[in-house]
Design a protein around this motif. Structure first.
Motif, PDB file in Angstrom:
ATOM      1  N   LYS A 172     -49.756  -4.869 -25.137  1.00 40.06           N
ATOM      2  CA  LYS A 172     -50.981  -4.182 -25.555  1.00 40.06           C
ATOM      3  C   LYS A 172     -52.218  -4.767 -24.881  1.00 40.06           C
ATOM      4  O   LYS A 172     -53.298  -4.181 -24.958  1.00 40.06           O
ATOM      5  N   ALA A 173     -52.064  -5.917 -24.237  1.00 41.87           N
ATOM      6  CA  ALA A 173     -53.193  -6.534 -23.543  1.00 41.87           C
ATOM      7  C   ALA A 173     -53.075  -6.388 -22.030  1.00 41.87           C
ATOM      8  O   ALA A 173     -53.850  -6.993 -21.293  1.00 41.87           O
ATOM      9  N   PRO A 203     -56.219   5.754 -23.569  1.00 41.93           N
ATOM     10  CA  PRO A 203     -55.577   6.070 -24.849  1.00 41.93           C
ATOM     11  C   PRO A 203     -54.073   6.341 -24.732  1.00 41.93           C
ATOM     12  O   PRO A 203     -53.587   7.424 -25.049  1.00 41.93           O
ATOM     13  N   HIS A 204     -53.322   5.335 -24.269  1.00 40.54           N
ATOM     14  CA  HIS A 204     -51.873   5.490 -24.206  1.00 40.54           C
ATOM     15  C   HIS A 204     -51.290   5.675 -25.603  1.00 40.54           C
ATOM     16  O   HIS A 204     -51.786   5.101 -26.586  1.00 40.54           O
ATOM     17  N   ALA A 259     -45.300  -0.064 -26.034  1.00 38.78           N
ATOM     18  CA  ALA A 259     -44.168  -0.761 -26.631  1.00 38.78           C
ATOM     19  C   ALA A 259     -43.049  -1.026 -25.632  1.00 38.78           C
ATOM     20  O   ALA A 259     -42.341  -2.033 -25.735  1.00 38.78           O
ATOM     21  N   VAL A 260     -42.885  -0.153 -24.632  1.00 37.37           N
ATOM     22  CA  VAL A 260     -41.833  -0.370 -23.635  1.00 37.37           C
ATOM     23  C   VAL A 260     -42.069  -1.656 -22.851  1.00 37.37           C
ATOM     24  O   VAL A 260     -41.148  -2.191 -22.230  1.00 37.37           O
ATOM     25  N   LYS A 311     -43.708  -2.557 -17.374  1.00 37.94           N
ATOM     26  CA  LYS A 311     -43.441  -1.180 -17.782  1.00 37.94           C
ATOM     27  C   LYS A 311     -44.514  -0.632 -18.724  1.00 37.94           C
ATOM     28  O   LYS A 311     -44.559   0.578 -18.962  1.00 37.94           O
ATOM     29  N   ALA A 312     -45.323  -1.502 -19.271  1.00 42.91           N
ATOM     30  CA  ALA A 312     -46.349  -1.073 -20.225  1.00 42.91           C
ATOM     31  C   ALA A 312     -47.433  -0.257 -19.525  1.00 42.91           C
ATOM     32  O   ALA A 312     -47.801  -0.544 -18.379  1.00 42.91           O
ATOM     33  N   GLY A 313     -47.948   0.767 -20.220  1.00 44.04           N
ATOM     34  CA  GLY A 313     -49.061   1.532 -19.678  1.00 44.04           C
ATOM     35  C   GLY A 313     -50.243   0.628 -19.373  1.00 44.04           C
ATOM     36  O   GLY A 313     -50.541  -0.297 -20.138  1.00 44.04           O
TER      37      GLY A 313
END
Length: 232
Positions: A60-61, A94-95, A101-102, A109-111
């Motif tokens: 998330k960061a 705004p993913h 979470a991936v 892999k995170a947005g």
């Protein structure tokens, strides 16, 4: 950054630097202002989160540029407080929560990018005005006046004056509250600032003289807002 400054200086072309996350770059831009038409913005996550937070928060960061060491954050605050940074931006991405979470399996892999549109300005009020003594007129410059001036929207936007749009934000300067992604409107109900305590809360907002938000409720129908196109 030196190359960008040189191009701006030699061509006279106005340059705006986004997502500043380097104390050295901030210093170079500050030194170049008298000879090059250059402006710069930073984001709340580069002022508040560091590499240790990246480890703690995880995917998330993940953002670009990445979070920096605490020493760099301190340098950015120095430049913000002395007026060398022109404006604050949200860099809102705004993913959906699952797109972040991936990254638990592999952070790559995170947005890319963070939610920020709802927390950027309140965080600057809490951390800048309340904790660091940032003057209110500088708070207004960083969040309203300078963005409007840089992108050609001033004085219609960015000031309180006859003929300007009556866009106003009202704060309860003493209210203490906690950032929770679940409270966000929209689908991106997550934030790297989950659980962060703030002092000073937006309690009312007006756009073009019409009350659009009050006490946690939206007061107008969808579509009331108008897209603002930057003017070079």
């Amino acid at each position: 950054m030196s190359r960008i400054i040189t191009f701006a200086r030699e061509t006279g072309t106005r340059c705006h630097v986004v997502h500043l996350s380097s104390g050295k770059a901030a210093e170079l831009i500050s030194d170049a202002r008298e000879t090059a038409p250059i402006t710069v913005e930073t984001c709340s996550h580069y002022l508040l989160l560091d590499e240790d937070d990246l480890v703690r928060i995880g995917p998330k960061a993940r953002c670009g540029p990445p979070l920096r060491p605490r020493e760099t954050i301190n340098l950015l605050w120095d430049h913000l407080l002395d007026g060398s940074i022109d404006m604050l931006a949200s860099d809102h991405c705004p993913h959906l929560p699952e797109a972040k979470a991936v990254g638990e399996e592999s952070i790559w892999k995170a947005g890319m990018g963070l939610t920020g549109i709802q927390t950027t300005v309140p965080l600057l009020f809490s951390e800048g005005v309340v904790k660091c003594g940032l003057p209110l007129h500088e708070f207004a410059r960083l969040t309203a006046a300078a963005p409007a001036q840089i992108f050609g929207l001033y004085p219609k936007k960015g000031t309180v004056a006859p003929g300007s749009d009556a866009d106003l934000v009202f704060y309860d300067a003493g209210e203490e509250w906690t950032i929770r992604g679940a409270d966000f409107p929209g689908v991106a109900k997550w934030t790297p600032f989950e659980g962060t305590g703030c002092t000073g809360r937006v309690v009312r907002t007006m756009v073009r003289g019409t009350q659009v938000f009050r006490a946690g409720s939206i007061m107008v129908e969808a579509g009331y807002g108008r897209f603002q196109r930057a003017v070079a």
